[in-house]
Design a protein around this motif. Structure first.
Motif, PDB file in Angstrom:
ATOM      1  N   PRO A 145       0.820  -1.219   0.000  1.00  0.00           N
ATOM      2  CA  PRO A 145       0.000   0.000   0.000  1.00  0.00           C
ATOM      3  C   PRO A 145       0.851   1.265   0.000  1.00  0.00           C
ATOM      4  N   LYS A 146       0.237   2.365  -0.381  1.00  0.00           N
ATOM      5  CA  LYS A 146       0.912   3.667  -0.353  1.00  0.00           C
ATOM      6  C   LYS A 146       0.522   4.398   0.930  1.00  0.00           C
ATOM      7  N   CYS A 147       0.907   3.849   2.061  1.00  0.00           N
ATOM      8  CA  CYS A 147       0.547   4.436   3.354  1.00  0.00           C
ATOM      9  C   CYS A 147       1.697   4.234   4.331  1.00  0.00           C
ATOM     10  N   PRO A 148       1.660   4.908   5.491  1.00  0.00           N
ATOM     11  CA  PRO A 148       2.720   4.714   6.487  1.00  0.00           C
ATOM     12  C   PRO A 148       2.663   3.309   7.074  1.00  0.00           C
TER      13      PRO A 148
ATOM     14  N   VAL B 103       6.770   6.399   5.462  1.00  0.00           N
ATOM     15  CA  VAL B 103       5.462   7.051   5.378  1.00  0.00           C
ATOM     16  C   VAL B 103       4.732   6.588   4.121  1.00  0.00           C
ATOM     17  N   ASN B 104       5.461   5.916   3.224  1.00  0.00           N
ATOM     18  CA  ASN B 104       4.872   5.331   2.015  1.00  0.00           C
ATOM     19  C   ASN B 104       5.532   3.971   1.800  1.00  0.00           C
TER      20      ASN B 104
ATOM     21  N   PRO C 259       0.346  -1.692   8.265  1.00  0.00           N
ATOM     22  CA  PRO C 259       0.042  -0.259   8.148  1.00  0.00           C
ATOM     23  C   PRO C 259      -0.040   0.399   9.526  1.00  0.00           C
TER      24      PRO C 259
ATOM     25  N   ALA D  44      -1.011   4.479  11.462  1.00  0.00           N
ATOM     26  CA  ALA D  44      -1.760   5.712  11.220  1.00  0.00           C
ATOM     27  C   ALA D  44      -0.862   6.880  10.851  1.00  0.00           C
ATOM     28  N   GLY D  45       0.451   6.726  11.037  1.00  0.00           N
ATOM     29  CA  GLY D  45       1.351   7.828  10.721  1.00  0.00           C
ATOM     30  C   GLY D  45       2.801   7.455  10.949  1.00  0.00           C
ATOM     31  N   GLU D  46       3.658   8.450  10.828  1.00  0.00           N
ATOM     32  CA  GLU D  46       5.099   8.223  10.922  1.00  0.00           C
ATOM     33  C   GLU D  46       5.536   7.805  12.320  1.00  0.00           C
TER      34      GLU D  46
ATOM     35  N   GLU E 116      -3.666   9.802  13.510  1.00  0.00           N
ATOM     36  CA  GLU E 116      -4.668   9.347  12.551  1.00  0.00           C
ATOM     37  C   GLU E 116      -4.420   9.899  11.158  1.00  0.00           C
ATOM     38  N   ARG E 117      -4.974   9.196  10.203  1.00  0.00           N
ATOM     39  CA  ARG E 117      -4.986   9.579   8.795  1.00  0.00           C
ATOM     40  C   ARG E 117      -6.319   9.101   8.232  1.00  0.00           C
TER      41      ARG E 117
END
Length: 286
Positions: free
Chosen positions: A32-35, A55-56, A84, A86-88, A229-230
């Motif tokens: 995925p393209k997420c943190p 982060v990606n 995954p 929710a953030g860095e 969160e994101r």
């Protein structure tokens, strides 16, 4: 006598050794393209090859495939998994925790350092103290986190040179009361040892020089949840005494992670100090 021609030596170009890992294509397509955290797995079910964070996730993992120097790890890899976040901050915390627990083959080892020490300044005198002896999360007057006593003392030596501090008052050498130290005669000490400067002024200059590495005491009476969160994901990172206990997506699940940290975690402290002290993320006291 004519020299024999030297045998032709085969030279291997790194690019010739590197091959795109077709056997990882299914794993790559799922990224995925997420943190979050990603893991390269080899033949072992216990020890992964490499654990990383980004982060990606997708972009970072693909960058490994473009690095010729990592061709060996790619050949050893059998599949790639990811978790995954929710953030860095969550990715940093989880990566550090997983590396310590699983000790991947290609990661720099993150182990509990039994020699972890700091400089404690009480009444103007710096002393090297160890995390195994006192609780760094609550001890006052701590400055810097060092891997050894020698590293802590080297910091004092450097500060003395940069700020004309007295080796005698710093406890680095024995001096007689009221007599100038050798460095004072060379102009490398401002003279607190012989009355040219007050001891109070010397001690304040020491504290000013150390201010940037002050170890912050844990500012809460108990555990907290650091909220990150994101879009599509929210996590509560449970922290106690600068120690990362884990993350939950429902705050009702936090009690199962509420445990007292067994020791001071310098890696967790370095990751968390900014977000907590500077208020970069919402905090819920538990």
């Amino acid at each position: 006598m004519a020299r024999r021609a030297s045998a032709h030596r085969l030279e291997f170009e790194p690019a010739a050794i590197y091959q795109y890992p077709e056997h990882l294509r299914d794993s790559l397509d799922a990224l995925p393209k997420c943190p979050g955290v990603y893991v390269f797995h080899g033949d072992s079910d216990v020890m992964p090859l490499y654990i990383g964070k980004s982060v990606n996730i997708r972009s970072r993992v693909l960058s490994h495939l473009r690095t010729v120097e990592e061709a060996r790890m790619l050949r050893q890899s059998r599949h790639i998994t990811f978790i995954p976040t929710a953030g860095e901050v969550g990715a940093l915390l989880l990566e550090a925790q997983m590396i310590k627990q699983q000790q991947p083959l290609h990661n720099k080892r993150l182990r509990h350092n039994r020699q972890l020490c700091s400089l404690q300044v009480l009444d103007g005198k710096p002393t090297v103290v160890y995390a195994k002896e006192i609780d760094f999360s609550h001890a006052p007057g701590l400055y810097g986190l060092y891997s050894s006593r020698r590293a802590a003392q080297q910091t004092l030596l450097t500060l003395a040179d940069n700020h004309q501090l007295c080796h005698g008052l710093l406890g680095l050498e024995a001096t007689r009361v009221g007599r100038a130290c050798f460095r004072a005669s060379l102009g490398r000490c401002a003279g607190a040892c012989c009355g040219k400067e007050t001891v109070e002024a010397h001690n304040q200059r020491l504290l000013d020089a150390l201010a940037s590495v002050r170890v912050v005491c844990w500012p809460y009476p108990g555990a907290i949840a650091l909220v990150e969160e994101r879009p599509g994901m929210k996590q509560y990172h449970i922290i106690h005494n600068w120690f990362y206990l884990g993350s939950v997506e429902d705050l009702a699940d936090a009690p199962r992670l509420k445990a007292t940290a067994k020791s001071f975690d310098s890696d967790g402290y370095k990751i968390l100090c900014g977000p907590i002290v500077r208020g970069k993320l919402p905090i819920v006291e538990l």
